[in-house]
Write a protein that holds these residues in place. Structure first.
Motif, mmCIF file in Angstrom:
data_model
loop_
_atom_site.group_PDB
_atom_site.id
_atom_site.type_symbol
_atom_site.label_atom_id
_atom_site.label_comp_id
_atom_site.label_asym_id
_atom_site.label_seq_id
_atom_site.Cartn_x
_atom_site.Cartn_y
_atom_site.Cartn_z
ATOM 1 N N GLU A 13 68.534 -8.985 -48.827
ATOM 2 C CA GLU A 13 67.795 -10.034 -48.856
ATOM 3 C C GLU A 13 67.762 -11.056 -47.735
ATOM 4 O O GLU A 13 66.726 -11.480 -47.341
ATOM 5 N N GLN A 14 68.803 -11.204 -47.321
ATOM 6 C CA GLN A 14 68.743 -11.880 -46.155
ATOM 7 C C GLN A 14 68.443 -11.324 -44.939
ATOM 8 O O GLN A 14 67.691 -12.017 -44.334
ATOM 9 N N LEU A 15 68.537 -10.182 -44.948
ATOM 10 C CA LEU A 15 67.928 -9.312 -43.562
ATOM 11 C C LEU A 15 66.413 -9.221 -43.727
ATOM 12 O O LEU A 15 65.675 -9.689 -42.736
ATOM 13 N N LEU A 16 65.910 -9.201 -44.886
ATOM 14 C CA LEU A 16 64.449 -9.205 -45.237
ATOM 15 C C LEU A 16 63.926 -10.614 -44.790
ATOM 16 O O LEU A 16 62.901 -10.821 -44.111
ATOM 17 N N ASP A 17 64.746 -11.663 -45.427
ATOM 18 C CA ASP A 17 64.066 -13.019 -45.239
ATOM 19 C C ASP A 17 64.094 -13.469 -43.695
ATOM 20 O O ASP A 17 63.074 -14.091 -43.001
ATOM 21 N N THR A 18 64.936 -12.956 -42.712
ATOM 22 C CA THR A 18 65.155 -13.276 -41.348
ATOM 23 C C THR A 18 64.006 -12.350 -40.895
ATOM 24 O O THR A 18 63.399 -13.006 -39.796
ATOM 25 N N VAL A 19 63.807 -11.363 -41.175
ATOM 26 C CA VAL A 19 62.589 -10.337 -40.456
ATOM 27 C C VAL A 19 61.428 -10.934 -40.849
ATOM 28 O O VAL A 19 60.748 -11.021 -39.811
ATOM 29 N N ILE A 20 60.929 -11.513 -41.809
ATOM 30 C CA ILE A 20 59.826 -11.948 -42.337
ATOM 31 C C ILE A 20 59.664 -13.281 -41.589
ATOM 32 O O ILE A 20 58.582 -13.543 -41.032
ATOM 33 N N LYS A 21 60.744 -13.885 -41.413
ATOM 34 C CA LYS A 21 60.590 -15.348 -40.564
ATOM 35 C C LYS A 21 60.439 -15.179 -39.362
ATOM 36 O O LYS A 21 59.684 -15.957 -38.359
ATOM 37 N N TRP A 22 61.270 -14.303 -38.389
ATOM 38 C CA TRP A 22 61.148 -14.235 -37.276
ATOM 39 C C TRP A 22 60.589 -13.076 -36.651
ATOM 40 O O TRP A 22 60.407 -13.014 -35.286
ATOM 41 N N GLY A 23 60.594 -12.023 -37.285
ATOM 42 C CA GLY A 23 59.978 -10.821 -36.575
ATOM 43 C C GLY A 23 58.687 -10.288 -36.776
ATOM 44 O O GLY A 23 58.248 -9.303 -36.183
ATOM 45 N N VAL A 24 57.931 -10.992 -37.610
ATOM 46 C CA VAL A 24 56.703 -10.629 -37.834
ATOM 47 C C VAL A 24 55.946 -10.698 -36.480
ATOM 48 O O VAL A 24 55.053 -9.419 -36.197
ATOM 49 N N ILE A 25 55.937 -11.707 -35.885
ATOM 50 C CA ILE A 25 55.074 -11.713 -34.493
ATOM 51 C C ILE A 25 55.645 -10.628 -33.380
ATOM 52 O O ILE A 25 54.716 -9.899 -33.082
ATOM 53 N N PRO A 26 56.726 -10.509 -32.986
ATOM 54 C CA PRO A 26 57.249 -9.383 -31.868
ATOM 55 C C PRO A 26 56.843 -8.053 -32.574
ATOM 56 O O PRO A 26 56.549 -7.027 -31.986
ATOM 57 N N PHE A 27 57.123 -7.816 -33.968
ATOM 58 C CA PHE A 27 56.738 -6.516 -34.608
ATOM 59 C C PHE A 27 55.257 -6.294 -34.591
ATOM 60 O O PHE A 27 54.859 -5.073 -34.388
ATOM 61 N N SER A 28 54.557 -7.351 -34.473
ATOM 62 C CA SER A 28 53.095 -7.039 -34.475
ATOM 63 C C SER A 28 52.500 -6.508 -33.291
ATOM 64 O O SER A 28 51.443 -5.727 -33.318
ATOM 65 N N LEU A 29 53.305 -6.861 -32.372
ATOM 66 C CA LEU A 29 53.024 -6.252 -30.725
ATOM 67 C C LEU A 29 52.972 -4.769 -30.928
ATOM 68 O O LEU A 29 51.952 -4.104 -30.226
ATOM 69 N N VAL A 30 53.751 -4.035 -31.531
ATOM 70 C CA VAL A 30 53.847 -2.406 -31.275
ATOM 71 C C VAL A 30 53.208 -2.051 -32.744
ATOM 72 O O VAL A 30 52.828 -0.888 -32.535
ATOM 73 N N GLN A 31 53.002 -2.802 -33.729
ATOM 74 C CA GLN A 31 52.487 -2.229 -34.723
ATOM 75 C C GLN A 31 50.883 -2.417 -34.903
ATOM 76 O O GLN A 31 50.355 -1.382 -35.392
ATOM 77 N N TYR A 32 50.479 -3.379 -34.307
ATOM 78 C CA TYR A 32 48.818 -3.602 -34.310
ATOM 79 C C TYR A 32 48.329 -3.866 -33.146
ATOM 80 O O TYR A 32 47.016 -3.441 -32.802
ATOM 81 N N LEU A 33 48.939 -4.601 -32.031
ATOM 82 C CA LEU A 33 48.381 -4.635 -30.551
ATOM 83 C C LEU A 33 48.434 -3.548 -29.819
ATOM 84 O O LEU A 33 47.568 -2.908 -29.277
ATOM 85 N N LEU A 34 49.562 -2.687 -29.771
ATOM 86 C CA LEU A 34 49.903 -1.679 -28.990
ATOM 87 C C LEU A 34 49.038 -0.588 -29.271
ATOM 88 O O LEU A 34 48.296 0.102 -28.356
ATOM 89 N N PRO A 35 48.971 -0.303 -30.435
ATOM 90 C CA PRO A 35 47.816 0.852 -30.921
ATOM 91 C C PRO A 35 46.564 0.797 -30.434
ATOM 92 O O PRO A 35 45.624 1.685 -30.029
#
Length: 367
Positions: free
Chosen positions: A326-348
């Motif tokens: 639960e803590q891991l998911l909360d942290t990911v959603i709070k801080w990881g959405v933007i950098p993860f979007s770089l490889v999930q949505y911008l890079l392709p």
């Protein structure tokens, strides 16, 4: 490199298994907590974004057929080596986190549904050993496993779906968009960590064997996977209503409707067990990709199995010993959405352009 060769048909079947293997556990409950019975709409929008990005990535595969460059070579020649390292580091974090969350969900399902109690290390070590064995054999071994088990897994999913689908009342999904379109779209973005299963393709770009079409088989697999995921979320919230956020093992709860509860317990454990194989296949794919991230980050080509890289990945899989899911998911959603979007949505979206640039630079060297 031959052991990592994979045909488009194998890739398509594996992709469908990965889509089904990660979204039937805790995600439906999380989405129900966010937007209630409109969770299926958030899933639908997420797949729309995924579909667009997948088309661009497939376009890049077509461009890369002759040159057969890997992701590191493409990025090095198009955006520079330092930027490549950043992308690879983000990829590594994504694969490690998603693997941990998948394993945590499986661990809970074994404990609750199958009444199997063990500690995290004893649970993870056999799975990791199997994954590293597959890594040593090459990606082709994972693809062949998926190809061999695909029909059986799909039948298990169908068996789990039929009875709940017949019992659901579509009226419980009304009114549509009660949570508001803005919130539904925002949820699609904030929960994007669970989607973009095509990212594993980046790490087999140089091994994809294209004979005819690459678009048709991959898009058919995507459409089937998207339909099943949207249907599962709709069935789940229709059956459990306002209680849906409290049931975090969606497939297990849906399985109740596909088998009668008797004094001897549930007999749907067989179909659930078969379906869980797809989750473990997904874990193997993600561990393979995390291993390849380390290989490319250090700029090496591991001819033989590298125990140091495997040790780094295995150490990362011990994260749930120190931080709850639960803590891991909360942290990911709070801080990881933007950098993860770089490889999930911008890079392709940029991959056709980046692949073209890298291909031209490669050809210029040999002229």
């Amino acid at each position: 490199m031959d052991k990592n060769r994979v045909q488009v048909g194998q890739l398509a079947l594996l992709y469908l298994l990965l889509v089904m293997g990660g979204k039937f556990l805790t995600l439906p409950s999380l989405l129900a907590g966010d937007v209630g019975h409109d969770s299926w709409l958030s899933v639908a929008f997420s797949f729309v974004w995924d579909g667009v990005c997948l088309c661009f990535l497939l376009w890049a595969i077509k461009i890369n057929v002759d040159s057969r460059m890997d992701i590191s070579a493409i990025l090095d020649k198009s955006v520079s080596k330092p930027v490549t390292k950043v992308f690879l580091a983000i990829f590594f974090v994504i694969f490690v986190l998603r693997t941990n969350i998948l394993l945590s969900s499986c661990y809970k399902m074994f404990s609750v549904t199958f009444d199997v109690s063990t500690n995290w290390i004893v649970f993870v070590l056999p799975v990791a050993a199997l994954a590293f064995f597959a890594v040593a054999k090459g990606f082709n071994a994972i693809a062949r496993m998926g190809q061999l088990l695909f029909g059986l897994i799909l039948l298990a999913v169908a068996a789990l779906f039929v009875s709940p689908f017949l019992e659901m009342k579509f009226g419980t999904l009304l009114p549509i968009a009660e949570a508001g379109w803005g919130k539904i779209l925002l949820t699609s973005y904030t929960r994007s960590f669970w989607f973009s299963d095509y990212i594993f393709i980046y790490f087999v770009l140089d091994g994809i064997k294209v004979k005819k079409s690459v678009f048709a088989p991959m898009l058919i697999s995507f459409a089937v996977g998207a339909f099943l995921c949207i249907l599962l979320n709709a069935v789940f919230v229709a059956l459990f209503g306002y209680l849906a956020p409290d049931f975090d093992m969606a497939m297990s709860k849906i399985g109740v409707f596909s088998a009668a509860n008797t004094a001897n317990g549930r007999w749907d454990w067989l179909t659930l067990s078969v379906w869980l194989v797809s989750v473990f296949i997904k874990v193997m794919v993600f561990i393979f990709c995390a291993y390849k991230c380390i290989e490319k980050l250090v700029g090496a080509n591991f001819v033989k199995f590298n125990w140091i890289a495997a040790g780094i990945v295995l150490s990362a899989l011990s994260l749930p010993l120190f931080v709850s899911t639960e803590q891991l998911l909360d942290t990911v959603i709070k801080w990881g959405v933007i950098p993860f979007s770089l490889v999930q949505y911008l890079l392709p979206l940029l991959m056709p352009l980046l692949t073209t640039v890298a291909k031209r630079k490669t050809e210029a060297v040999y002229e």
